[in-house]
Design a protein around this motif. Structure first.
Motif, mmCIF file in Angstrom:
data_model
loop_
_atom_site.group_PDB
_atom_site.id
_atom_site.type_symbol
_atom_site.label_atom_id
_atom_site.label_comp_id
_atom_site.label_asym_id
_atom_site.label_seq_id
_atom_site.Cartn_x
_atom_site.Cartn_y
_atom_site.Cartn_z
ATOM 1 N N LEU B 5 0.837 -1.192 0.000
ATOM 2 C CA LEU B 5 0.000 0.000 0.000
ATOM 3 C C LEU B 5 0.881 1.255 0.000
ATOM 4 N N PRO B 6 0.367 2.350 -0.532
ATOM 5 C CA PRO B 6 1.154 3.591 -0.503
ATOM 6 C C PRO B 6 1.613 3.985 0.900
ATOM 7 N N ASP B 25 -2.101 5.928 8.146
ATOM 8 C CA ASP B 25 -2.713 6.128 6.835
ATOM 9 C C ASP B 25 -2.073 7.367 6.226
ATOM 10 N N TYR B 40 4.169 12.022 -2.864
ATOM 11 C CA TYR B 40 4.078 10.615 -3.283
ATOM 12 C C TYR B 40 3.813 10.442 -4.781
ATOM 13 N N LEU B 187 -0.354 2.117 -10.379
ATOM 14 C CA LEU B 187 -0.610 2.608 -9.026
ATOM 15 C C LEU B 187 -0.460 1.522 -7.968
ATOM 16 N N TYR B 188 -0.649 0.287 -8.362
ATOM 17 C CA TYR B 188 -0.632 -0.794 -7.371
ATOM 18 C C TYR B 188 0.805 -1.204 -7.054
#
Lengths: 206, 299
Positions: B5-6, B25, B40, B187-188
């Motif tokens: 995850l980012p 988060d 990011y 993106l993943y």
């Protein structure tokens, strides 16, 4: 870790001990000199510390209530001119209600379609007082439709607070109590000296 | 929770700069989260452009916007000269690598007196010419902005790459029914190459080191930033070498005399003969970009 101090009176008593005050209070409403002073500063100090530290336990997410929005096609003279009673300030598309328990707005984001979200983006927002309401309303302005707000909420139950946050709160409270109870002697100085380190630790622990 | 995850990537970057906190988060709104979030996506996009990452390669048909020959209905005809076709720049395209071309998608606008394939087949009854097995070569193209074809009204243009109310980013080429091989926005994180992830962590760390440390210890922030910049450079060297060793190299030297062998006579600017892949200007390959680094250097 959850704090072992279970009530506001417990926190005040720890603060009183820190400044060398011999008597404890039974509750914030027992009418003693220390309780009266603590009652005056406790809520403000707690909210101030929550806002300063932004602990994880105080983080809340809500879908905001829309108050005003810009017309879809933009402002066109004589067709859809800007009307501050129904439109947000120029420069923003949406105006949302500021939550009553919000101490600090942290972030605004759209409702995610897929979860988990692998395309997180920053969204700008601003806090404003809308004077076109009577009385004026505190509002959140942004360009995100159906926006979610991430914010630091008011936490009043000490039993749900993190132990390091409580430690920082007792120090901050001690500084204010010392000034009022002892007339600003060495105890006040002592309490304030270590406060920076404790706040940093509280922030680290969340 | 998954490691892909980012937020995990941002936490790795925070670890790399020695920051004591972690994020729950990346959209959580803390100061570190806000700084990481602002950097990011930009870091991700720039790093994707900085090398021909195999995992990010994508080939997809392009959406036609205009045909200068007028032979395609329902599209415009205004195309900057000397090009014939104008295509939308894919919204997930980070960088166009090449436009493949072969005999099946040559331009149908052939100037008179040019050498061209006869419209009547020499042998009948063999069906459509097979696409598979034909030699594919890169065609010239150029990325441009065209103000003639803005998106439809009401589009949310500020959030989409290459689209604005005033115009849009386009690809100009002479290839009909063009597809593009390009570096796409992946993106993943679970699709990323491990080398890419390591480079992104270092790149993100180099971008956020100074703003995060600025209040506490600016000098330490500067020192960490420069260390991370060095790591990014090392990872990129490795990635660019791997690109050359593992597959088709990303650079190609177009030799004039070889190109001429495949083309017929030029005709006042359409160039390249009958094949439709030629043309004046443009390029055959999109090579990787330099990467702008946080300390002001480019690599």
């Amino acid at each position: 870790m959850v704090a072992s101090l279970q009530s506001a009176a417990d926190i005040v008593n720890v603060s009183l001990a820190r400044v060398g005050w011999k008597q404890q209070i039974g509750s914030l409403y027992d009418g003693s000199q220390a309780a009266q002073i603590a009652l005056n500063v406790y809520g403000q100090t707690r909210d101030e510390m929550l806002r300063k530290v932004n602990p994880d336990f105080a983080m809340r997410n809500i879908a905001m209530t829309l108050l005003k929005s810009a017309p879809p096609g933009g402002y066109v003279p004589a067709v859809s001119p800007w009307d501050p009673t129904t439109n947000p300030p120029v420069g923003y598309l949406f105006e949302y209600q500021y939550p009553a328990d919000c101490l600090k707005a942290r972030a605004v984001k759209p409702m995610p379609i897929f979860f988990p979200n692998v395309d997180p983006r920053p969204y700008v927002f601003a806090i404003d007082n809308d004077n076109y309401y009577t009385p004026p309303k505190r509002v959140i302005l942004c360009n995100v439709s159906n926006a979610l707000l991430v914010y630091t909420g008011r936490v009043t139950d000490p039993s749900t607070m993190d132990v390091m946050f409580v430690e920082a709160l007792t120090e901050a409270l001690g500084e204010k109590l010392a000034a009022a109870l002892t007339g600003g002697d060495a105890a006040k100085f002592e309490a304030s000296e270590s406060q920076g380190e404790t706040i940093a630790a509280a922030a680290e622990q969340g | 929770m998954s490691d892909y995850l980012p937020t995990n990537v941002a936490n790795q970057a925070l670890d790399a700069i020695g920051w004591p906190d972690v994020l729950g988060d990346i959209e959580g709104g803390s100061r570190e989260a806000q700084i990481s979030l602002r950097a990011y996506r930009q870091c991700l996009q720039q790093l994707l452009r900085a090398a021909n990452w195999s995992f990010a390669r994508k080939q997809a048909p392009l959406q036609l916007l205009a045909d200068a020959s007028g032979n395609t209905p329902n599209v415009g005809t205004q195309v900057p000269q000397p090009w014939i076709y104008e295509y939308e720049y894919p919204t997930d395209c980070m960088r166009v690598r090449f436009i493949p071309w072969n005999l099946n998608n040559q331009a149908d606008l052939v100037p008179s007196n040019n050498i061209q394939i006869p419209s009547t087949p020499l042998v009948t009854g063999i069906g459509q010419q097979p696409w598979l097995g034909l030699r594919i070569r890169p065609a010239r193209f150029v990325v441009s902005t065209d103000f003639n074809y803005p998106p439809p009204g009401g589009s949310q243009t500020w959030d989409v790459q290459g689209v604005s109310p005033a115009g849009r980013t386009v690809i100009l080429t002479n290839v009909r029914y063009a597809t593009a091989g390009y570096t796409s926005l992946v993106l993943y994180p679970n699709l990323w190459d491990s080398l890419f992830r390591a480079a992104l962590v270092a790149y993100l760390a180099s971008e956020i080191a100074l703003p995060i440390w600025s209040k506490l210890d600016r000098n330490f922030g500067l020192k960490v930033r420069d260390e991370q910049v060095a790591i990014v450079k090392a990872k990129l060297i490795e990635a660019r070498l791997l690109d050359g060793n593992e597959g088709v190299p990303s650079s190609d030297i177009a030799v004039d005399w070889m190109r001429t062998r495949r083309g017929g006579g030029n005709w006042n600017g359409w160039g390249g003969g009958w094949d439709g892949a030629g043309g004046e200007g443009g390029s055959y390959w999109g090579s990787n970009d330099s990467l702008m680094l946080a300390n002001g250097a480019t690599f």
